[in-house]
Design a protein around this motif. Structure first.
Motif, PDB file in Angstrom:
ATOM      1  N   ALA A 187      12.436 -11.153  14.510  1.00 11.86           N
ATOM      2  CA  ALA A 187      11.358 -10.201  15.009  1.00 11.86           C
ATOM      3  C   ALA A 187      10.308 -11.152  15.529  1.00 11.86           C
ATOM      4  O   ALA A 187      10.253 -12.127  15.174  1.00 11.86           O
ATOM      5  N   PRO A 188       9.758 -10.467  16.411  1.00  7.46           N
ATOM      6  CA  PRO A 188       8.894 -11.392  17.174  1.00  7.46           C
ATOM      7  C   PRO A 188       7.238 -11.421  16.453  1.00  7.46           C
ATOM      8  O   PRO A 188       6.377 -12.125  16.865  1.00  7.46           O
ATOM      9  N   ARG A 189       7.146 -10.662  15.334  1.00  8.63           N
ATOM     10  CA  ARG A 189       5.996 -10.930  14.586  1.00  8.63           C
ATOM     11  C   ARG A 189       6.602 -10.706  12.912  1.00  8.63           C
ATOM     12  O   ARG A 189       7.685 -10.491  12.930  1.00  8.63           O
ATOM     13  N   LEU A 190       5.692 -10.761  12.157  1.00  6.88           N
ATOM     14  CA  LEU A 190       5.815 -10.621  10.711  1.00  6.88           C
ATOM     15  C   LEU A 190       5.773  -8.775  10.676  1.00  6.88           C
ATOM     16  O   LEU A 190       4.864  -8.413  11.054  1.00  6.88           O
ATOM     17  N   LEU A 191       7.221  -8.499  10.244  1.00  9.25           N
ATOM     18  CA  LEU A 191       7.076  -7.126   9.948  1.00  9.25           C
ATOM     19  C   LEU A 191       6.635  -6.409   8.706  1.00  9.25           C
ATOM     20  O   LEU A 191       7.493  -6.125   7.979  1.00  9.25           O
ATOM     21  N   LEU A 192       5.395  -6.546   8.687  1.00 11.77           N
ATOM     22  CA  LEU A 192       4.653  -6.232   7.428  1.00 11.77           C
ATOM     23  C   LEU A 192       3.240  -5.245   7.790  1.00 11.77           C
ATOM     24  O   LEU A 192       2.391  -6.002   8.706  1.00 11.77           O
ATOM     25  N   HIS A 193       3.344  -3.846   7.553  1.00 11.93           N
ATOM     26  CA  HIS A 193       1.915  -3.270   8.144  1.00 11.93           C
ATOM     27  C   HIS A 193       1.369  -2.394   6.969  1.00 11.93           C
ATOM     28  O   HIS A 193       1.989  -1.967   6.033  1.00 11.93           O
ATOM     29  N   ALA A 194       0.007  -2.350   6.931  1.00 10.70           N
ATOM     30  CA  ALA A 194      -0.744  -1.847   5.743  1.00 10.70           C
ATOM     31  C   ALA A 194      -0.865  -0.323   6.414  1.00 10.70           C
ATOM     32  O   ALA A 194      -1.615  -0.268   7.229  1.00 10.70           O
ATOM     33  N   SER A 195      -0.136   0.600   5.910  1.00 13.80           N
ATOM     34  CA  SER A 195      -0.024   1.957   6.388  1.00 13.80           C
ATOM     35  C   SER A 195      -0.757   2.979   5.830  1.00 13.80           C
ATOM     36  O   SER A 195      -1.126   4.156   6.523  1.00 13.80           O
ATOM     37  N   GLN A 196      -1.193   2.819   4.570  1.00 17.90           N
ATOM     38  CA  GLN A 196      -2.074   3.729   4.090  1.00 17.90           C
ATOM     39  C   GLN A 196      -3.154   2.982   2.959  1.00 17.90           C
ATOM     40  O   GLN A 196      -2.814   1.914   2.340  1.00 17.90           O
ATOM     41  N   ILE A 197      -4.246   3.504   3.108  1.00 13.25           N
ATOM     42  CA  ILE A 197      -5.293   2.950   1.800  1.00 13.25           C
ATOM     43  C   ILE A 197      -5.986   4.300   1.536  1.00 13.25           C
ATOM     44  O   ILE A 197      -6.310   5.419   2.141  1.00 13.25           O
ATOM     45  N   ARG A 198      -6.232   4.246   0.079  1.00 11.96           N
ATOM     46  CA  ARG A 198      -6.893   5.577  -0.591  1.00 11.96           C
ATOM     47  C   ARG A 198      -8.032   4.867  -1.636  1.00 11.96           C
ATOM     48  O   ARG A 198      -7.314   3.909  -2.465  1.00 11.96           O
ATOM     49  N   LEU A 199      -8.964   5.281  -1.611  1.00  9.79           N
ATOM     50  CA  LEU A 199     -10.013   4.795  -2.679  1.00  9.79           C
ATOM     51  C   LEU A 199     -11.221   5.934  -2.782  1.00  9.79           C
ATOM     52  O   LEU A 199     -11.396   6.871  -1.874  1.00  9.79           O
TER      53      LEU A 199
END
Length: 216
Positions: A187-199
């Motif tokens: 992959a051309p980048r780190l395949l990790l994504h913060a997709s949701q946040i709830r607070l």
């Protein structure tokens, strides 16, 4: 390594007098790094339009996705307490090497800084801090032998998701620290994504939930 962050404009997905929720692109530092060449970062870009914006948590440079920023010191304190009390729930997506089994589970492996090899972290049962990650497999791609997985960090240790997946022998594609050269090159980048946040909103207590489309 030359720091060359993307020129992506940071436009809040949510904004009010208490907080901002923004998307950090991969390749951009959350906060300034060491050296004049690493001063361009998410918080410096946001503060151009929101001078009172303050950091309450971070994402690794290679990770993309949602970050919450406080507006002013009082909200920084309130949001920091919410994080400490685990009232903030985050979901990530990643693509990892191999066929991850079972389809869902929980990783409980204590983590500590690998001091001779900083910024790497490592599993250490003697001195590590308790760390917990829940995961659920979303799909397996046979041609590439990769698995898309949803991740929920119960604790928030440095590099926690990356180290826990490496410990399962399913490192994240594009991970320069924890994957083999071959897996990193997938992959051309780190395949990790913060997709949701709830607070809980620090002023009203109402649940605030924001989602971000996964870019890979």
């Amino acid at each position: 390594m030359i720091y060359a962050p993307p020129a992506t404009e940071i436009v809040p997905l949510y904004a009010d007098d208490a907080l901002l929720v923004v998307e950090k692109p991969a390749g951009l530092l959350s906060v300034p790094g060491r050296g004049d060449d690493k001063q361009d970062c998410l918080i410096s870009r946001v503060q151009v339009d929101f001078p009172d914006a303050l950091i309450v948590h971070r994402l690794d440079m290679g990770t993309s996705g949602l970050m919450v920023l406080a507006r002013g010191k009082a909200m920084e304190r309130a949001l920091s307490i919410a994080f400490q009390q685990r009232q903030v729930h985050k979901c990530y997506q990643a693509v990892v090497s191999g066929c991850l089994q079972p389809l869902n589970g929980e990783v409980n492996l204590p983590l500590i800084t690998d001091w001779p090899n900083r910024p790497r972290q490592m599993v250490c049962f003697e001195r590590g801090k308790a760390s917990c990650t829940r995961y659920q497999v979303l799909n397996y791609d046979s041609p590439s032998d990769t698995t898309r997985v949803a991740l929920e960090p119960v604790t928030g240790r440095t590099h926690q998701l990356r180290v826990h997946l490496q410990a399962l022998q399913h490192p994240i594609l594009g991970d320069e620290l924890y994957a083999s050269a071959a897996v990193c090159a997938q992959a051309p980048r780190l395949l990790l994504h913060a997709s949701q946040i709830r607070l809980p909103h620090p002023l009203t207590g109402a649940t605030l939930s924001v989602n971000s489309a996964v870019p890979f």
